[in-house]
Design an enzyme around this catalytic site. Sequence first.
Site, mmCIF file in Angstrom:
data_model
loop_
_atom_site.group_PDB
_atom_site.id
_atom_site.type_symbol
_atom_site.label_atom_id
_atom_site.label_comp_id
_atom_site.label_asym_id
_atom_site.label_seq_id
_atom_site.Cartn_x
_atom_site.Cartn_y
_atom_site.Cartn_z
ATOM 1 C CG ASN A 191 -12.507 -70.109 -68.204
ATOM 2 O OD1 ASN A 191 -11.804 -71.088 -68.412
ATOM 3 N ND2 ASN A 191 -12.144 -69.143 -67.380
ATOM 4 C CG HIS A 221 -18.865 -62.633 -73.505
ATOM 5 N ND1 HIS A 221 -17.496 -62.605 -73.638
ATOM 6 C CD2 HIS A 221 -19.115 -62.604 -72.171
ATOM 7 C CE1 HIS A 221 -16.948 -62.595 -72.427
ATOM 8 N NE2 HIS A 221 -17.903 -62.582 -71.526
HETATM 9 N N1 LIG Z 1 -16.966 -70.309 -67.203
HETATM 10 C C1 LIG Z 1 -17.254 -69.032 -67.042
HETATM 11 O O1 LIG Z 1 -18.228 -68.516 -67.591
HETATM 12 C C2 LIG Z 1 -16.397 -68.187 -66.167
HETATM 13 C C3 LIG Z 1 -15.310 -68.723 -65.552
HETATM 14 N N2 LIG Z 1 -14.547 -67.977 -64.701
HETATM 15 C C4 LIG Z 1 -13.399 -68.635 -64.071
HETATM 16 O O2 LIG Z 1 -13.789 -69.079 -62.776
HETATM 17 C C5 LIG Z 1 -12.642 -69.121 -61.919
HETATM 18 C C6 LIG Z 1 -12.950 -68.398 -60.603
HETATM 19 O O3 LIG Z 1 -13.264 -67.036 -60.891
HETATM 20 P P1 LIG Z 1 -13.317 -65.929 -59.735
HETATM 21 O O4 LIG Z 1 -14.105 -66.420 -58.593
HETATM 22 O O5 LIG Z 1 -13.694 -64.666 -60.379
HETATM 23 O O6 LIG Z 1 -11.768 -65.875 -59.347
HETATM 24 P P2 LIG Z 1 -11.101 -65.200 -58.043
HETATM 25 O O7 LIG Z 1 -9.697 -64.925 -58.421
HETATM 26 O O8 LIG Z 1 -11.955 -64.102 -57.525
HETATM 27 O O9 LIG Z 1 -11.146 -66.395 -56.991
HETATM 28 C C7 LIG Z 1 -10.349 -67.535 -57.071
HETATM 29 C C8 LIG Z 1 -10.146 -68.021 -55.650
HETATM 30 O O10 LIG Z 1 -9.421 -69.261 -55.655
HETATM 31 C C9 LIG Z 1 -8.522 -69.202 -54.549
HETATM 32 N N3 LIG Z 1 -7.437 -70.173 -54.674
HETATM 33 C C10 LIG Z 1 -6.200 -70.015 -55.200
HETATM 34 N N4 LIG Z 1 -5.490 -71.158 -55.066
HETATM 35 C C11 LIG Z 1 -6.286 -72.046 -54.418
HETATM 36 C C12 LIG Z 1 -6.110 -73.367 -53.940
HETATM 37 N N5 LIG Z 1 -4.975 -74.031 -54.130
HETATM 38 N N6 LIG Z 1 -7.141 -73.980 -53.303
HETATM 39 C C13 LIG Z 1 -8.315 -73.336 -53.106
HETATM 40 N N7 LIG Z 1 -8.536 -72.062 -53.512
HETATM 41 C C14 LIG Z 1 -7.538 -71.428 -54.168
HETATM 42 C C15 LIG Z 1 -8.024 -67.756 -54.561
HETATM 43 O O11 LIG Z 1 -7.438 -67.410 -53.334
HETATM 44 P P3 LIG Z 1 -6.397 -66.174 -53.247
HETATM 45 O O12 LIG Z 1 -7.141 -64.962 -53.753
HETATM 46 O O13 LIG Z 1 -6.089 -66.118 -51.795
HETATM 47 O O14 LIG Z 1 -5.245 -66.563 -54.114
HETATM 48 C C16 LIG Z 1 -9.338 -67.024 -54.805
HETATM 49 O O15 LIG Z 1 -10.029 -66.797 -53.595
HETATM 50 C C17 LIG Z 1 -11.496 -68.469 -62.706
HETATM 51 O O16 LIG Z 1 -10.665 -69.463 -63.276
HETATM 52 C C18 LIG Z 1 -12.222 -67.713 -63.805
HETATM 53 O O17 LIG Z 1 -11.447 -67.555 -64.950
HETATM 54 C C19 LIG Z 1 -14.869 -66.677 -64.420
HETATM 55 C C20 LIG Z 1 -15.934 -66.096 -65.042
HETATM 56 C C21 LIG Z 1 -16.756 -66.786 -66.014
HETATM 57 O O1 LIG Z 2 -17.080 -63.066 -66.988
HETATM 58 C C1 LIG Z 2 -16.772 -63.055 -68.186
HETATM 59 O O2 LIG Z 2 -17.027 -62.131 -68.967
HETATM 60 C C2 LIG Z 2 -16.105 -64.231 -68.804
HETATM 61 C C3 LIG Z 2 -14.928 -64.746 -68.128
HETATM 62 O O3 LIG Z 2 -14.342 -64.145 -67.258
HETATM 63 C C4 LIG Z 2 -14.461 -66.061 -68.546
HETATM 64 O O4 LIG Z 2 -15.046 -66.630 -69.482
HETATM 65 O O5 LIG Z 2 -13.496 -66.577 -67.972
#
Ligand SMILES: NC(=O)C1=CN([C@@H]2O[C@H](COP(=O)(O)OP(=O)(O)OC[C@H]3O[C@@H](n4cnc5c(N)ncnc54)[C@H](OP(=O)(O)O)[C@@H]3O)[C@@H](O)[C@H]2O)C=CC1
Ligand SMILES: O=C([O-])CC(=O)C(=O)O
Length: 269
Positions: A191, A221
């Site tokens: 992302n 990165h």
């Molecule tokens: N922009 C950036 O810099 C970054 C973005 N990200 C993104 O952020 C997002 C979250 O990351 P992260 O916290 O690590 O992910 P996780 O997988 O740790 O957490 C996601 C959570 O969302 C829950 N979930 C699934 N379906 C639903 C629903 N319908 N309603 C509500 N909650 C739901 C999951 O539950 P369950 O486990 O029970 O399925 C889980 O607890 C990801 O898409 C990731 O790619 C991450 C890192 C960096």
């Molecule tokens: O945490 C990171 O390195 C980046 C990541 O997951 C994302 O961009 O989705």
Amino acid sequence: MTTTRIAIAGLGAIGRTLAARIARGTIPGTVLTAVAARDEAKAKAWLAAEGIDVPIVALADFPAHADLAVECAPAAIIEEICTPMLTAGKKVMVLSCGALLPRPHLMELAKTHGGQIIVPTGALLGLDAVTAAAEGTIHSVRMITRKPPKGLVGAPYLVEKGLDMDAVKEPTLIFSGTAREAAKGFPANVNVAVALSLAGIGPDRTTIDIWADPTVTRNCHAIEVDSDSAKLSLAIENIPSENPKTGRITALSVIAALRKLNAPVRVGT
Ligand SMILES: NC(=O)C1=CN([C@@H]2O[C@H](COP(=O)(O)OP(=O)(O)OC[C@H]3O[C@@H](n4cnc5c(N)ncnc54)[C@H](OP(=O)(O)O)[C@@H]3O)[C@@H](O)[C@H]2O)C=CC1
Ligand SMILES: O=C([O-])CC(=O)C(=O)O
């Protein structure tokens, strides 16, 4: 000070850190008013263990509870989180920003109803300088990501190409393309490349190489930007959170962004 009511979608690695910080009252001007989770029983147990008293509600009901929703859930449910909030003219902070690219209508929804999509710097750095450079002319933006192989497991691109991350024993370039293509192939891994592209010259001119690298323990990165105002060479080495795909700093970036919402002094663009 104005108080912003916050709802959190997804209690995973990012959502739990965030919920605990807001609920403890450590971010002035914010109050946690709702959460949404896939597994309600698990969420209830976690909230009780943390002593956080907040309702678990449906995503569709977020607008009744909050001024701003933080999306920290799987990319696949971005519409369910954004549509109700943006239609109500409210704000959504989006972590799964790669999922915005095939959904330009969400940006239109924000425009039509006076809402706002906020993309925080997240696991990256330097978006302040990139947005500033974009006010002039940026010639090129290039990113190189290196992650331990287990931080890439499950990506649709790897599944499609039949690439087994357990078999990677030396640094291996697994993808080279645009930020838009990377977001499609690695929706939970890069992302950051999309955030960079939205800050700079867009997802079709921003390029990214992704390495599966068993010699690193961090999500690394590096960014190279060439523009008519500055040349930027930036790098970050993120310690993975409990979710190996996600750097620990991501939740902290959201907290920093929330702290700026109503702060009397605001540092950085
Ligand atoms: N922009 C950036 O810099 C970054 C973005 N990200 C993104 O952020 C997002 C979250 O990351 P992260 O916290 O690590 O992910 P996780 O997988 O740790 O957490 C996601 C959570 O969302 C829950 N979930 C699934 N379906 C639903 C629903 N319908 N309603 C509500 N909650 C739901 C999951 O539950 P369950 O486990 O029970 O399925 C889980 O607890 C990801 O898409 C990731 O790619 C991450 C890192 C960096
Ligand atoms: O945490 C990171 O390195 C980046 C990541 O997951 C994302 O961009 O989705």
